[in-house]
Design an enzyme around this catalytic site. Structure first.
Site, PDB file in Angstrom:
ATOM      1  N   GLU A 249     130.248 133.334 -40.078  1.00 13.91           N
ATOM      2  CA  GLU A 249     130.558 132.281 -41.049  1.00 13.91           C
ATOM      3  C   GLU A 249     129.400 132.205 -42.024  1.00 13.91           C
ATOM      4  O   GLU A 249     128.251 132.067 -41.604  1.00 13.91           O
ATOM      5  CB  GLU A 249     130.776 130.937 -40.345  1.00 13.91           C
ATOM      6  CG  GLU A 249     132.056 130.880 -39.524  1.00 13.91           C
ATOM      7  CD  GLU A 249     133.302 131.204 -40.307  1.00 13.91           C
ATOM      8  OE1 GLU A 249     133.312 131.047 -41.535  1.00 13.91           O
ATOM      9  OE2 GLU A 249     134.278 131.652 -39.685  1.00 13.91           O
ATOM     10  N   CYS A 283     127.007 124.483 -46.192  1.00 11.33           N
ATOM     11  CA  CYS A 283     127.842 125.618 -46.594  1.00 11.33           C
ATOM     12  C   CYS A 283     129.036 125.118 -47.386  1.00 11.33           C
ATOM     13  O   CYS A 283     129.596 125.830 -48.201  1.00 11.33           O
ATOM     14  CB  CYS A 283     128.291 126.398 -45.373  1.00 11.33           C
ATOM     15  SG  CYS A 283     129.113 125.380 -44.140  1.00 11.33           S
TER      16      CYS A 283
HETATM   17  P1  NAD Z   1     120.031 132.817 -42.919  1.00 11.27           P
HETATM   18  O1  NAD Z   1     121.104 133.821 -43.073  1.00 11.27           O
HETATM   19  O2  NAD Z   1     118.758 133.043 -43.614  1.00 11.27           O
HETATM   20  O3  NAD Z   1     119.657 132.645 -41.360  1.00 11.27           O
HETATM   21  C1  NAD Z   1     120.636 132.354 -40.394  1.00 11.27           C
HETATM   22  C2  NAD Z   1     120.168 132.899 -39.056  1.00 11.27           C
HETATM   23  O4  NAD Z   1     120.162 134.323 -39.127  1.00 11.27           O
HETATM   24  C3  NAD Z   1     118.751 132.473 -38.688  1.00 11.27           C
HETATM   25  O5  NAD Z   1     118.679 132.229 -37.315  1.00 11.27           O
HETATM   26  C4  NAD Z   1     117.934 133.698 -39.075  1.00 11.27           C
HETATM   27  O6  NAD Z   1     116.734 133.832 -38.355  1.00 11.27           O
HETATM   28  C5  NAD Z   1     118.905 134.797 -38.704  1.00 11.27           C
HETATM   29  N1  NAD Z   1     118.620 136.078 -39.370  1.00 11.27           N
HETATM   30  C6  NAD Z   1     117.968 136.288 -40.539  1.00 11.27           C
HETATM   31  N2  NAD Z   1     117.883 137.607 -40.781  1.00 11.27           N
HETATM   32  C7  NAD Z   1     118.509 138.225 -39.759  1.00 11.27           C
HETATM   33  C8  NAD Z   1     118.757 139.585 -39.437  1.00 11.27           C
HETATM   34  N3  NAD Z   1     118.330 140.578 -40.218  1.00 11.27           N
HETATM   35  N4  NAD Z   1     119.447 139.861 -38.318  1.00 11.27           N
HETATM   36  C9  NAD Z   1     119.909 138.875 -37.523  1.00 11.27           C
HETATM   37  N5  NAD Z   1     119.681 137.576 -37.749  1.00 11.27           N
HETATM   38  C10 NAD Z   1     118.990 137.253 -38.868  1.00 11.27           C
HETATM   39  O7  NAD Z   1     120.661 131.398 -43.311  1.00 11.27           O
HETATM   40  P2  NAD Z   1     119.967 129.964 -43.345  1.00 11.27           P
HETATM   41  O8  NAD Z   1     119.036 129.897 -44.499  1.00 11.27           O
HETATM   42  O9  NAD Z   1     119.463 129.583 -42.008  1.00 11.27           O
HETATM   43  O10 NAD Z   1     121.243 129.042 -43.631  1.00 11.27           O
HETATM   44  C11 NAD Z   1     121.781 128.869 -44.907  1.00 11.27           C
HETATM   45  C12 NAD Z   1     122.998 129.743 -45.106  1.00 11.27           C
HETATM   46  O11 NAD Z   1     123.935 129.521 -44.051  1.00 11.27           O
HETATM   47  C13 NAD Z   1     123.750 129.371 -46.387  1.00 11.27           C
HETATM   48  O12 NAD Z   1     124.202 130.544 -47.001  1.00 11.27           O
HETATM   49  C14 NAD Z   1     124.910 128.531 -45.876  1.00 11.27           C
HETATM   50  O13 NAD Z   1     126.008 128.492 -46.749  1.00 11.27           O
HETATM   51  C15 NAD Z   1     125.212 129.235 -44.585  1.00 11.27           C
HETATM   52  N6  NAD Z   1     125.951 128.396 -43.654  1.00 11.27           N
HETATM   53  C16 NAD Z   1     127.261 128.696 -43.394  1.00 11.27           C
HETATM   54  C17 NAD Z   1     128.006 127.890 -42.557  1.00 11.27           C
HETATM   55  C18 NAD Z   1     129.463 128.199 -42.278  1.00 11.27           C
HETATM   56  O14 NAD Z   1     130.004 127.683 -41.302  1.00 11.27           O
HETATM   57  N7  NAD Z   1     130.121 128.996 -43.099  1.00 11.27           N
HETATM   58  C19 NAD Z   1     127.417 126.782 -41.948  1.00 11.27           C
HETATM   59  C20 NAD Z   1     126.067 126.506 -42.226  1.00 11.27           C
HETATM   60  C21 NAD Z   1     125.344 127.320 -43.076  1.00 11.27           C
END
Ligand code: NAD
Length: 496
Positions: A249, A283
């Site tokens: 997501e 999000c």
């Molecule tokens: P992010 O993608 O930077 O990080 C999310 C998670 O992924 C963290 O735990 C991070 O450490 C991990 N991560 C980062 N790089 C990775 C890699 N290479 N491999 C595996 N894991 C990795 O996102 P964020 O800044 O924490 O959150 C904001 C984003 O999340 C926004 O784009 C927002 O829209 C989205 N979001 C989506 C939903 C949904 O349900 N669609 C809900 C909440 C947030």
């Protein structure tokens, strides 16, 4: 605070002993705790532990697994206030929103326990009279749960509780921005009596912990919520491994369509909540308000007037509507897109950006930025997720044009139609590309028993809530012969 990973039922430091600090984004001098800076070797241990715990956990009755989730709910409820305060301090969410985050997590855990008490499957008539047929579900094995910081309590529970209920074991990596909330969740599950290895916690960064959790050959399912950039890489990696499944997501460039007949007061309130709750860092936050051109002037005036009254400040203060953004990178990103809007010809209705004076000096505070973009539909700023208090007002003349503007982005998560007319709302519901839609409501406000997930760049099409049960289980057919014999094929003697 333990400040440790949780592997095989023990709280342990990272191999090598490195740590990092979790700080309060509203008061960056305040260190909330120290947690392990883990690496591939820690992930390896956690996956081994989850794999070893799997046979015994899946062998337990589904009710017993559900009861562990029920006990978890009781434990969280007893400490809900403390949990909400931690969410507010670590994620910078206004305290009321932090409470809502905790409550939403409780609701999902309750919902999953409810599922345990409503076992389901199918007994089906077979094509052959002497056979009975069944559809059964089997757990898949080790599930990786990788989560973002903006719902540091609810989202992990959304992903962990269905996985555990169905008999999978989990390795959980919370966001590096909110590790202490992640730790608290696992502590509550430990107190609820989960056997060692059933739920493991590995703290650290995305590349060093998240990625090994994606590509590990013993991980069967990856449940990810976060940005498109990371989710897309995860999907590609999982596609290369024929056994691995993922549900991602991701982000949004969400919009409201405010129609000619809209109730103005309702529209303004819905837009303020959609654009600025959680400082625009949901999000589902709306960053595009698509407004009938003949309502633009009155809407813009009322919307800007209300945005100016938003109280920004310490999330622990009940009077505060908007806390900080999460970190320095987020402040810079908001600043970059505010400037980009100017460069791309936006008419600025309320200039905003970093706040640095007085009480804002030690935090990552930004004020609302509102602009009108009438002509340049291709402007980059109208297409990319900002994830901050930054919103565009875009005029339209016909509903067809409104739909075209709405769909002219690569994301498709949340949408709201503001109109008094059922037929108009029905048309927009049909024509607009989204996963979570609303009529005369803000674009935010998930309910745990409804599917939650986006289309296009917003999701891989396997929304949270009950649809996730299909991701973490494999449906098998089980056919039984209740006749006395198996008929032999023509040309073969039936004698043995
Ligand atoms: P992010 O993608 O930077 O990080 C999310 C998670 O992924 C963290 O735990 C991070 O450490 C991990 N991560 C980062 N790089 C990775 C890699 N290479 N491999 C595996 N894991 C990795 O996102 P964020 O800044 O924490 O959150 C904001 C984003 O999340 C926004 O784009 C927002 O829209 C989205 N979001 C989506 C939903 C949904 O349900 N669609 C809900 C909440 C947030």
């Amino acid at each position: 605070m333990k400040g440790k990973n949780y592997i095989a039922g023990k709280w342990v430091g990272a191999r090598g002993g490195s740590e990092y600090e979790s700080r309060n984004p509203a008061q960056t001098g305040e260190i909330l705790g120290r947690v392990p800076l883990s690496h591939r070797e820690d992930v390896e241990q956690a996956v081994v532990s989850a794999k070893e715990a799997f046979p015994a956990w899946r062998a337990l009755s589904r009710i017993k697994r559900g009861e562990a989730i029920e006990r978890f709910v009781d434990i969280v409820k007893a400490g809900a206030d403390e949990m909400a305060r931690l969410v507010a301090r670590e994620a910078g969410k206004a305290i009321n929103e932090a409470r809502a985050d905790v409550i939403e997590g409780i609701h999902m855990a309750q919902y999953m326990f409810g599922h345990a008490r409503m076992p389901y499957g199918q007994a089906l008539p077979s094509e052959i009279a002497e056979k009975d047929a069944y559809m059964l579900r089997k757990p898949k094995g080790v599930v990786s749960v990788i989560t973002p910081w903006n719902f540091p309590f609810a989202i992990p529970i959304w992903l962990i509780s269905p996985s555990l209920l169905e008999g999978n074991t989990v390795v959980f990596k919370p966001s590096e921005e909110t590790p202490l909330v992640g730790e608290k969740i696992v502590e509550c599950f430990e107190r609820a009596g989960l056997p060692p290895g059933v739920l493991n916690l590995v703290q650290g960064m995305g590349e060093e912990v998240g990625w090994p959790l994606v590509v590990h050959p013993d991980v069967e399912v990856v449940l990810f919520t976060g940005s498109y950039e990371v989710g897309a890489r995860i999907k590609q990696a999982c596609a290369k491994d024929y056994r691995k499944m993922c549900a991602c997501e991701m982000g949004g460039k969400n919009a409201m369509i405010i129609c000619l007949d809209a109730d103005l007061e309702l529209a303004v309130r819905a837009a303020i909540l959609s654009a600025f709750k959680t400082a625009g860092q949901r999000c589902t936050s709306a960053s595009r308000l698509i407004i009938h051109e003949s309502r633009m002037k009155e809407f813009a005036q009322a919307f800007v007037a209300m945005a100016k009254r938003i109280v920004i400040g310490d999330p622990m203060d009940q009077q505060v509507f908007m806390g900080p953004v999460i970190n320095e990178a987020a402040v810079k990103k908001v600043g970059f897109y505010n400037q980009l809007a100017k460069n791309e010809g936006a008419e600025i209705l309320l200039d905003g950006g970093r706040l640095e004076e007085g009480e804002y000096r030690n935090g990552y505070f930004c004020s609302p930025f509102i602009y009108r973009m009438a002509h340049r539909r291709d402007a980059r700023v109208l297409h990319e997720e900002v994830f901050g208090p930054h919103v565009a007002l875009i005029p339209f003349r016909s509903l067809e044009e409104a739909v075209a503007i709405h769909n002219d982005v690569e994301y498709g998560l949340a949408f709201s139609a503001i109109t008094e007319d059922y037929r108009t709302a029905r048309l927009l519901q049909e024509a607009c590309e989204f996963g979570v839609g609303y009529w005369n409501l803000p674009t935010i406000g998930a309910e745990v028993h409804l599917p939650f997930g986006g289309v296009k760049k917003s999701g891989t099409g396997m929304p949270a809530s009950w649809p996730l049960l299909d991701v973490v289980t494999h449906k098998v057919a089980w056919t039984v012969n209740h006749g006395r014999e198996i008929k032999m094929a023509q040309g073969m003697s039936a004698e043995v």
